[in-house]
Design a protein around this motif. Structure first.
Motif, PDB file in Angstrom:
ATOM      1  N   GLY A  39       0.781  -1.380  -0.245  1.00 61.89           N
ATOM      2  CA  GLY A  39       0.072   0.186   0.164  1.00 61.89           C
ATOM      3  C   GLY A  39       0.968   1.193  -0.004  1.00 61.89           C
ATOM      4  O   GLY A  39       1.877   1.394   1.124  1.00 61.89           O
ATOM      5  N   VAL A  40       0.478   1.883  -0.966  1.00 56.62           N
ATOM      6  CA  VAL A  40       1.182   3.290  -0.896  1.00 56.62           C
ATOM      7  C   VAL A  40       0.605   4.349  -1.275  1.00 56.62           C
ATOM      8  O   VAL A  40      -0.621   4.288  -0.669  1.00 56.62           O
ATOM      9  N   ARG A  41       0.893   6.252  -1.002  1.00 50.57           N
ATOM     10  CA  ARG A  41       0.853   6.649  -0.476  1.00 50.57           C
ATOM     11  C   ARG A  41       1.010   7.996  -1.958  1.00 50.57           C
ATOM     12  O   ARG A  41       2.449   8.397  -1.822  1.00 50.57           O
ATOM     13  N   ILE A  43       2.232  11.455  -4.074  1.00 49.15           N
ATOM     14  CA  ILE A  43       2.218  13.171  -3.567  1.00 49.15           C
ATOM     15  C   ILE A  43       1.507  14.225  -3.810  1.00 49.15           C
ATOM     16  O   ILE A  43       1.539  14.379  -2.987  1.00 49.15           O
ATOM     17  N   GLY A  44       0.674  13.024  -4.233  1.00 46.38           N
ATOM     18  CA  GLY A  44      -1.200  14.222  -3.898  1.00 46.38           C
ATOM     19  C   GLY A  44      -2.205  13.306  -3.190  1.00 46.38           C
ATOM     20  O   GLY A  44      -2.612  14.041  -3.499  1.00 46.38           O
ATOM     21  N   GLY A  45      -1.672  13.236  -2.642  1.00 53.04           N
ATOM     22  CA  GLY A  45      -2.390  12.366  -1.173  1.00 53.04           C
ATOM     23  C   GLY A  45      -3.068  10.950  -1.386  1.00 53.04           C
ATOM     24  O   GLY A  45      -3.819  10.532  -1.244  1.00 53.04           O
ATOM     25  N   LEU A  46      -2.620  10.653  -2.711  1.00 54.45           N
ATOM     26  CA  LEU A  46      -3.462   9.181  -3.772  1.00 54.45           C
ATOM     27  C   LEU A  46      -3.581   7.705  -2.426  1.00 54.45           C
ATOM     28  O   LEU A  46      -2.411   7.307  -2.685  1.00 54.45           O
ATOM     29  N   TYR A  47      -4.151   7.323  -1.801  1.00 51.40           N
ATOM     30  CA  TYR A  47      -3.817   6.148  -1.641  1.00 51.40           C
ATOM     31  C   TYR A  47      -4.274   5.014  -2.171  1.00 51.40           C
ATOM     32  O   TYR A  47      -5.418   4.976  -3.264  1.00 51.40           O
ATOM     33  N   ALA A  48      -3.047   3.828  -2.776  1.00 46.94           N
ATOM     34  CA  ALA A  48      -3.649   2.964  -3.555  1.00 46.94           C
ATOM     35  C   ALA A  48      -2.921   1.924  -3.518  1.00 46.94           C
ATOM     36  O   ALA A  48      -2.136   2.025  -2.383  1.00 46.94           O
ATOM     37  N   ARG A  49      -3.073   0.105  -4.173  1.00 50.58           N
ATOM     38  CA  ARG A  49      -2.146  -0.598  -3.944  1.00 50.58           C
ATOM     39  C   ARG A  49      -0.758  -0.696  -5.317  1.00 50.58           C
ATOM     40  O   ARG A  49      -1.605  -0.609  -6.266  1.00 50.58           O
ATOM     41  N   VAL A  50       0.415  -1.557  -4.947  1.00 49.44           N
ATOM     42  CA  VAL A  50       1.237  -1.345  -6.044  1.00 49.44           C
ATOM     43  C   VAL A  50       1.225  -2.768  -6.765  1.00 49.44           C
ATOM     44  O   VAL A  50       0.373  -3.852  -5.841  1.00 49.44           O
ATOM     45  N   LYS A  51       0.222  -2.354  -7.822  1.00 51.37           N
ATOM     46  CA  LYS A  51      -0.007  -4.120  -8.729  1.00 51.37           C
ATOM     47  C   LYS A  51       1.443  -4.228  -9.802  1.00 51.37           C
ATOM     48  O   LYS A  51       1.560  -5.645  -9.790  1.00 51.37           O
ATOM     49  N   ALA A  52       2.315  -3.462 -10.166  1.00 51.18           N
ATOM     50  CA  ALA A  52       3.325  -3.972 -11.210  1.00 51.18           C
ATOM     51  C   ALA A  52       4.887  -3.140 -10.696  1.00 51.18           C
ATOM     52  O   ALA A  52       3.988  -1.506 -10.364  1.00 51.18           O
ATOM     53  N   VAL A  53       5.602  -3.493 -10.401  1.00 55.20           N
ATOM     54  CA  VAL A  53       6.727  -2.351 -10.595  1.00 55.20           C
ATOM     55  C   VAL A  53       7.989  -1.804 -12.287  1.00 55.20           C
ATOM     56  O   VAL A  53       8.146  -3.792 -12.232  1.00 55.20           O
ATOM     57  N   ASN A  54       7.256  -0.908 -12.223  1.00 56.06           N
ATOM     58  CA  ASN A  54       8.488  -1.341 -14.279  1.00 56.06           C
ATOM     59  C   ASN A  54       9.642  -0.741 -13.730  1.00 56.06           C
ATOM     60  O   ASN A  54      10.298  -0.379 -11.931  1.00 56.06           O
ATOM     61  N   GLU A  55      10.429  -0.628 -14.712  1.00 61.84           N
ATOM     62  CA  GLU A  55      11.574   0.539 -14.613  1.00 61.84           C
ATOM     63  C   GLU A  55      11.403   1.866 -13.932  1.00 61.84           C
ATOM     64  O   GLU A  55      12.841   2.161 -13.153  1.00 61.84           O
ATOM     65  N   GLU A  56      10.622   2.882 -14.331  1.00 61.78           N
ATOM     66  CA  GLU A  56      10.857   3.440 -14.157  1.00 61.78           C
ATOM     67  C   GLU A  56       9.572   4.012 -13.925  1.00 61.78           C
ATOM     68  O   GLU A  56       9.129   5.101 -12.996  1.00 61.78           O
ATOM     69  N   THR A  57       8.646   3.024 -13.575  1.00 57.60           N
ATOM     70  CA  THR A  57       7.011   3.672 -13.394  1.00 57.60           C
ATOM     71  C   THR A  57       6.979   2.080 -12.746  1.00 57.60           C
ATOM     72  O   THR A  57       7.180   1.243 -12.400  1.00 57.60           O
ATOM     73  N   ALA A  82      -1.558  -2.873   7.883  1.00 58.19           N
ATOM     74  CA  ALA A  82      -2.241  -1.967   9.322  1.00 58.19           C
ATOM     75  C   ALA A  82      -2.708  -0.777   8.371  1.00 58.19           C
ATOM     76  O   ALA A  82      -4.407  -0.510   9.170  1.00 58.19           O
ATOM     77  N   ASP A  83      -1.694   0.545   8.775  1.00 55.10           N
ATOM     78  CA  ASP A  83      -1.741   1.662   8.028  1.00 55.10           C
ATOM     79  C   ASP A  83      -2.925   1.866   7.378  1.00 55.10           C
ATOM     80  O   ASP A  83      -3.509   2.482   6.705  1.00 55.10           O
ATOM     81  N   TYR A  84      -2.637   0.951   6.062  1.00 50.21           N
ATOM     82  CA  TYR A  84      -3.290   1.121   4.840  1.00 50.21           C
ATOM     83  C   TYR A  84      -4.468   0.451   5.421  1.00 50.21           C
ATOM     84  O   TYR A  84      -5.731   0.904   4.414  1.00 50.21           O
ATOM     85  N   ASP A  85      -4.499  -0.120   5.569  1.00 50.33           N
ATOM     86  CA  ASP A  85      -5.988  -1.132   5.513  1.00 50.33           C
ATOM     87  C   ASP A  85      -7.381  -0.446   6.597  1.00 50.33           C
ATOM     88  O   ASP A  85      -7.944  -0.007   6.254  1.00 50.33           O
ATOM     89  N   ALA A  86      -6.578   0.884   7.743  1.00 51.67           N
ATOM     90  CA  ALA A  86      -7.539   1.736   8.865  1.00 51.67           C
ATOM     91  C   ALA A  86      -7.840   2.507   7.840  1.00 51.67           C
ATOM     92  O   ALA A  86      -8.530   3.750   7.862  1.00 51.67           O
ATOM     93  N   ILE A  87      -6.681   2.872   6.942  1.00 52.54           N
ATOM     94  CA  ILE A  87      -7.169   4.388   6.200  1.00 52.54           C
ATOM     95  C   ILE A  87      -8.316   3.534   5.357  1.00 52.54           C
ATOM     96  O   ILE A  87      -9.551   4.764   5.133  1.00 52.54           O
ATOM     97  N   ILE A  88      -7.945   2.846   4.539  1.00 55.71           N
ATOM     98  CA  ILE A  88      -9.358   2.881   2.951  1.00 55.71           C
ATOM     99  C   ILE A  88     -10.091   1.890   3.350  1.00 55.71           C
ATOM    100  O   ILE A  88     -11.375   2.398   2.837  1.00 55.71           O
ATOM    101  N   ASN A  89      -9.821   1.234   3.817  1.00 55.95           N
ATOM    102  CA  ASN A  89     -11.711   0.623   5.084  1.00 55.95           C
ATOM    103  C   ASN A  89     -12.543   1.209   6.477  1.00 55.95           C
ATOM    104  O   ASN A  89     -13.528   0.716   6.593  1.00 55.95           O
TER     105      ASN A  89
END
Length: 137
Positions: A39-41, A43-57, A82-89
């Protein structure tokens, strides 16, 4: 005395560069540690889950089935699960009793809201009677 005046700005500049370099290395370390499922945040304040990690994206799942592509530098923080789950749910912290939160809310005895013109005119008349200004039209 002149030596102190000359050394203080140089010392301040060295300390600023050192702290900036430390922040950059922490950010780079965090970006290389990204892995799918985290789970990540952004710089714009968007909470999301990482699906894939590429070289630059990074591909982030913003909502179920909605995937967006972001640069790695757009990731502000990798969050604890735990923090991500508390914020999202919206789950309360473990040490916070749920009943205590509900007990603090007192019911309000107020008239129900209505959006008709007749009720708005009555509200204006009531406000004028109480000494307030009527609502602007």
């Amino acid at each position: 005395m002149n030596l102190i005046i000359l050394l203080l700005p140089i010392l301040a500049i060295v300390l600023m560069f050192r702290s900036q370099k430390k922040r950059q290395s922490q950010m780079q370390q965090m970006q290389t540690a990204l892995e799918p499922g985290a789970g990540v945040r952004t710089i714009g304040g968007l909470y999301a889950r990482v699906k894939a990690v590429n070289e630059e994206t990074v591909e982030l799942e913003i909502a179920p089935g909605v995937v967006g592509h972001f640069t790695k530098s757009a990731i502000a923080a990798v969050m604890d699960p735990a923090d991500y789950d508390a914020i999202i749910n919206g789950r309360p912290a473990e040490d916070e009793p749920v009943d205590a939160v509900d007990a603090e809310i007192e019911p309000v005895d107020a008239e129900p809201l209505s959006f008709t013109k007749d009720d708005a005119a009555k509200g204006d008349a009531k406000a004028e009677a109480e000494g307030g200004a009527p609502a602007s039209k």
